[in-house]
Design an enzyme around this catalytic site. Structure first.
Site, PDB file in Angstrom:
ATOM      1  N   LYS A 209      21.704   6.007  50.382  1.00 45.13           N
ATOM      2  CA  LYS A 209      22.691   4.925  50.538  1.00 45.13           C
ATOM      3  C   LYS A 209      23.848   5.207  49.597  1.00 45.13           C
ATOM      4  CE  LYS A 209      24.052   0.921  52.067  1.00 45.13           C
ATOM      5  NZ  LYS A 209      25.253   1.620  52.547  1.00 45.13           N
TER       6      LYS A 209
ATOM      7  N   LYS B  21      26.041  10.167  48.930  1.00 47.82           N
ATOM      8  CA  LYS B  21      27.491   9.922  48.952  1.00 47.82           C
ATOM      9  C   LYS B  21      28.111  10.929  49.909  1.00 47.82           C
ATOM     10  CE  LYS B  21      30.770   7.385  47.009  1.00 47.82           C
ATOM     11  NZ  LYS B  21      30.731   6.006  46.521  1.00 47.82           N
TER      12      LYS B  21
ATOM     13  N   ASN C 228      40.154  -2.402  47.273  1.00 49.57           N
ATOM     14  CA  ASN C 228      39.088  -3.378  47.495  1.00 49.57           C
ATOM     15  C   ASN C 228      38.498  -3.899  46.186  1.00 49.57           C
ATOM     16  OD1 ASN C 228      35.806  -3.417  47.767  1.00 49.57           O
ATOM     17  ND2 ASN C 228      36.828  -4.589  49.354  1.00 49.57           N
TER      18      ASN C 228
ATOM     19  N   GLN D  28      24.855   7.298  42.090  1.00 45.83           N
ATOM     20  CA  GLN D  28      24.351   6.322  43.052  1.00 45.83           C
ATOM     21  C   GLN D  28      22.828   6.172  42.983  1.00 45.83           C
ATOM     22  OE1 GLN D  28      27.103   5.321  45.399  1.00 45.83           O
ATOM     23  NE2 GLN D  28      25.816   3.510  45.556  1.00 45.83           N
TER      24      GLN D  28
ATOM     25  N   LYS E  52      22.230   3.729  40.080  1.00 48.50           N
ATOM     26  CA  LYS E  52      22.831   2.432  40.413  1.00 48.50           C
ATOM     27  C   LYS E  52      21.954   1.700  41.426  1.00 48.50           C
ATOM     28  CE  LYS E  52      27.114   2.757  41.517  1.00 48.50           C
ATOM     29  NZ  LYS E  52      28.469   2.776  42.091  1.00 48.50           N
TER      30      LYS E  52
ATOM     31  N   GLY F  68      31.749   2.204  52.738  1.00 46.39           N
ATOM     32  CA  GLY F  68      33.117   2.573  52.352  1.00 46.39           C
ATOM     33  C   GLY F  68      33.208   3.002  50.891  1.00 46.39           C
ATOM     34  N   ASP F  69      34.350   3.536  50.538  1.00 44.84           N
ATOM     35  CA  ASP F  69      34.711   3.875  49.155  1.00 44.84           C
ATOM     36  C   ASP F  69      36.228   4.064  49.198  1.00 44.84           C
ATOM     37  OD1 ASP F  69      33.399   4.775  46.406  1.00 44.84           O
ATOM     38  OD2 ASP F  69      34.959   6.243  46.776  1.00 44.84           O
TER      39      ASP F  69
HETATM   40  P1  NDP Z   1      40.409   1.649  47.651  1.00 46.43           P
HETATM   41  O1  NDP Z   1      40.761   2.843  48.452  1.00 46.43           O
HETATM   42  O2  NDP Z   1      40.331   0.329  48.314  1.00 46.43           O
HETATM   43  O3  NDP Z   1      41.413   1.503  46.409  1.00 46.43           O
HETATM   44  C1  NDP Z   1      41.550   2.521  45.469  1.00 46.43           C
HETATM   45  C2  NDP Z   1      42.689   2.156  44.549  1.00 46.43           C
HETATM   46  O4  NDP Z   1      42.717   3.062  43.457  1.00 46.43           O
HETATM   47  C3  NDP Z   1      44.038   2.249  45.227  1.00 46.43           C
HETATM   48  O5  NDP Z   1      44.897   1.308  44.654  1.00 46.43           O
HETATM   49  C4  NDP Z   1      44.468   3.665  44.897  1.00 46.43           C
HETATM   50  O6  NDP Z   1      45.873   3.876  44.910  1.00 46.43           O
HETATM   51  C5  NDP Z   1      43.935   3.818  43.490  1.00 46.43           C
HETATM   52  N1  NDP Z   1      43.644   5.236  43.250  1.00 46.43           N
HETATM   53  C6  NDP Z   1      42.743   6.004  43.896  1.00 46.43           C
HETATM   54  N2  NDP Z   1      42.781   7.265  43.440  1.00 46.43           N
HETATM   55  C7  NDP Z   1      43.736   7.288  42.499  1.00 46.43           C
HETATM   56  C8  NDP Z   1      44.241   8.288  41.653  1.00 46.43           C
HETATM   57  N3  NDP Z   1      43.758   9.546  41.695  1.00 46.43           N
HETATM   58  N4  NDP Z   1      45.226   7.943  40.773  1.00 46.43           N
HETATM   59  C9  NDP Z   1      45.707   6.671  40.739  1.00 46.43           C
HETATM   60  N5  NDP Z   1      45.273   5.680  41.518  1.00 46.43           N
HETATM   61  C10 NDP Z   1      44.299   5.975  42.380  1.00 46.43           C
HETATM   62  O7  NDP Z   1      39.011   2.010  46.929  1.00 46.43           O
HETATM   63  P2  NDP Z   1      37.957   1.033  46.272  1.00 46.43           P
HETATM   64  O8  NDP Z   1      38.652  -0.120  45.655  1.00 46.43           O
HETATM   65  O9  NDP Z   1      36.881   0.817  47.257  1.00 46.43           O
HETATM   66  O10 NDP Z   1      37.331   1.978  45.134  1.00 46.43           O
HETATM   67  C11 NDP Z   1      37.851   2.020  43.799  1.00 46.43           C
HETATM   68  C12 NDP Z   1      36.803   2.581  42.864  1.00 46.43           C
HETATM   69  O11 NDP Z   1      35.622   1.759  42.913  1.00 46.43           O
HETATM   70  C13 NDP Z   1      36.304   3.997  43.181  1.00 46.43           C
HETATM   71  O12 NDP Z   1      35.978   4.656  41.978  1.00 46.43           O
HETATM   72  C14 NDP Z   1      35.033   3.739  43.971  1.00 46.43           C
HETATM   73  O13 NDP Z   1      34.140   4.852  43.925  1.00 46.43           O
HETATM   74  C15 NDP Z   1      34.480   2.547  43.216  1.00 46.43           C
HETATM   75  N6  NDP Z   1      33.509   1.741  43.928  1.00 46.43           N
HETATM   76  C16 NDP Z   1      33.808   1.162  45.117  1.00 46.43           C
HETATM   77  C17 NDP Z   1      32.886   0.370  45.777  1.00 46.43           C
HETATM   78  C18 NDP Z   1      33.202  -0.378  47.010  1.00 46.43           C
HETATM   79  O14 NDP Z   1      32.380  -1.189  47.423  1.00 46.43           O
HETATM   80  N7  NDP Z   1      34.360  -0.191  47.642  1.00 46.43           N
HETATM   81  C19 NDP Z   1      31.512   0.209  45.235  1.00 46.43           C
HETATM   82  C20 NDP Z   1      31.327   0.783  43.910  1.00 46.43           C
HETATM   83  C21 NDP Z   1      32.292   1.537  43.329  1.00 46.43           C
HETATM   84  P3  NDP Z   1      46.545   4.717  46.097  1.00 46.43           P
HETATM   85  O15 NDP Z   1      46.358   3.861  47.327  1.00 46.43           O
HETATM   86  O16 NDP Z   1      47.955   4.887  45.689  1.00 46.43           O
HETATM   87  O17 NDP Z   1      45.781   6.009  46.186  1.00 46.43           O
END
Ligand code: NDP
Length: 445
Positions: free
Chosen positions: A90, A126, A241, A111, A114, A165-166
């Site tokens: 997962k 993943k 997200n 993961q 976690k 998603g991620d």
């Molecule tokens: P999204 O794609 O919804 O959002 C990611 C955000 O982070 C965007 O604002 C993006 O900006 C920014 N970002 C991504 N990469 C970079 C980078 N290299 N430099 C600067 N800004 C960056 O992803 P999520 O919110 O889902 O995920 C965010 C984090 O949370 C990740 O580390 C993910 O692994 C972790 N996570 C997510 C979960 C989930 O349920 N969604 C669960 C557990 C962890 P831009 O659009 O400009 O790239």
């Protein structure tokens, strides 16, 4: 590190050359295991450590697709099925140009522990691709997702491997992926993906879960000091997200988030983030953070650096790995920040974590504080299996209970192994022992 774990780490580096993020994630876990193995030496027997750092299966595949102008593109797809001791693999799918085997492996490794912390019977995996969805039309994203799923569908299933998603993979992408899976299999296996739309098997509170859970974890940490988030100023990074729903829960608990960011810069809004406007810009229009500033008097856009220079009480890094380094940590500490809870996976560098721990502030690693997302994904699987749907309050109450349990497990394990208040040791020890006990029960497989 103890000799026994040092040897395992050296093997990981030798066998996975150039995969710096994977080395970093393994090192952090192994470093925590010293006290665990001193107390329970059997965890270092029968190659258990060597087995836990080696994925059960790694899948890498070509993803060809055609853009709107008729040009052919070839991306690379990955799925790392890391550990199935506790249940089906997962973990999410990430679409971002930086994706490579080492990044997916680090995420898959994290993961495992976690998912174990959630107590829900899910293994660790993943996946993702170096595809960049930014600037692509819906039709292009759909064709990419269909090509990606055409290969991935051979390897996943509700009892085998359940992606979600991620970064770069939200409700739109999960929809296209599910549509193609259903078509290829001629079977409505709702439980094969999580993060689905509410009309076709999704769970209420899944969208909010990771951000909400991160803030609930920060609240639990503060409660151990007789404090709360009420009235606290918060710096958040990211505007996706996790960041958006961390801001929402923080506001509900009376705190004041004043920053967010994307790869074009960060925004400081001293009056407090206007969440409705942020959702409109990011979720509806898929715009940039500058679009928020242009409509919000008093907010400013900073295009150099990261939000960690802004004086706050609490920091919630919610964007990506290694986004908060030693300089950022020094700046947060100088300004009196007393709580850091990771919404992203491994956003703090080892040097930053060391600085937080040396300063004695509350610091939560992502594998504990952001586990609410995958926990609610497992709740989605549970609803799919029972052909039922809970209301928002029921799903959120379960999420709240799971986050409280994870917090308490970390606190308890940190005390058991002689480092009270060390959430890194607590999360790694509690997650590891749950997986390791089951691996021992299953024999050498
Ligand atoms: P999204 O794609 O919804 O959002 C990611 C955000 O982070 C965007 O604002 C993006 O900006 C920014 N970002 C991504 N990469 C970079 C980078 N290299 N430099 C600067 N800004 C960056 O992803 P999520 O919110 O889902 O995920 C965010 C984090 O949370 C990740 O580390 C993910 O692994 C972790 N996570 C997510 C979960 C989930 O349920 N969604 C669960 C557990 C962890 P831009 O659009 O400009 O790239």
């Amino acid at each position: 590190m103890q000799d026994v774990v040092e040897k395992v780490y050296e093997q990981v580096v030798a066998r996975n050359r150039g995969e710096a993020e994977f080395h970093q994630a393994v090192r952090e876990v192994l470093e925590s295991l010293g006290p665990v193995i001193s107390k329970h030496p059997h965890y270092a027997e029968d190659g258990l450590l060597e087995r836990i750092v080696e994925p059960e299966r790694q899948i890498m595949f070509r993803v060809p697709w055609v853009d709107d102008a008729g040009a052919v593109h070839v991306n690379r797809g990955f799925r790392i099925e890391f550990n199935s001791a506790l249940g089906p693999y997962k973990g999410g799918l990430r679409f971002h140009p930086s994706v490579n085997a080492g990044i997916i492996k680090f995420l898959g490794f994290e993961q495992i522990f976690k998912n174990a912390l959630t107590g829900q019977g899910i293994g660790g995996g993943k996946g993702g691709s170096d595809f960049d969805p930014h600037g692509r039309s819906d039709a292009e994203v759909m064709r990419f997702c269909q090509s990606f799923m055409t290969e991935l569908s051979r390897h996943i299933g509700p009892n085998t491997d359940v992606p979600a998603g991620d970064i770069g993979v939200g409700g739109r992408e999960i929809g296209y992926l599910f549509g193609q899976y259903k078509r290829l299999r001629n079977s409505y296996d709702a439980g094969v993906l999580t993060g689905k739309g509410l009309a076709w098997g999704g769970s209420l509170a899944r969208t909010e879960a990771t951000g909400y859970g991160t803030v609930l974890f920060a609240q639990s940490m503060l409660a151990t000091k007789g404090d709360s988030l009420e009235g606290k100023k918060i710096a958040v990074s990211g505007a996706g997200n996790v960041a958006i729903y961390a801001i929402e829960k923080a506001q509900q608990l009376g705190a004041k988030p004043i920053t967010f960011s994307d790869s074009s810069g960060y925004v400081v809004d001293e009056a407090g983030v206007d969440l409705e406007l942020l959702k409109q810009v990011k979720e509806v229009e898929r715009g940039r953070v500058a679009d928020y500033v242009s409509r919000r008097p008093g907010a400013r856009l900073v295009t150099e650096g990261r939000p960690w220079d802004v004086p706050v009480d609490v920091a919630l890094p919610c964007a990506t790995q290694n986004e908060l380094d030693a300089d950022s940590a020094a700046s947060l500490l100088r300004n009196g920040c007393a709580v850091v809870a990771e919404g992203a996976n491994m956003p703090c560098t080892p040097e930053a974590i060391e600085a937080f721990q040396a300063a004695g502030i509350l610091y939560a690693p992502g594998k504990a504080s952001n586990a609410g997302g995958v926990a609610t994904s497992a709740l989605e699987m549970e609803q799919n299996a029972g052909r039922t749907r809970w209301d928002f309050a029921t799903a959120e109450a379960k999420l709240t209970g799971i986050m409280a349990d994870i917090h308490d497990s970390c606190v308890e394990a940190a005390e058991t192994y002689g480092r009270p208040g060390d959430y890194v040791l607590g999360a790694n020890a509690a997650g590891f022992t749950r997986v390791a006990d089951v691996m021992i029960a299953h024999g050498i497989v």
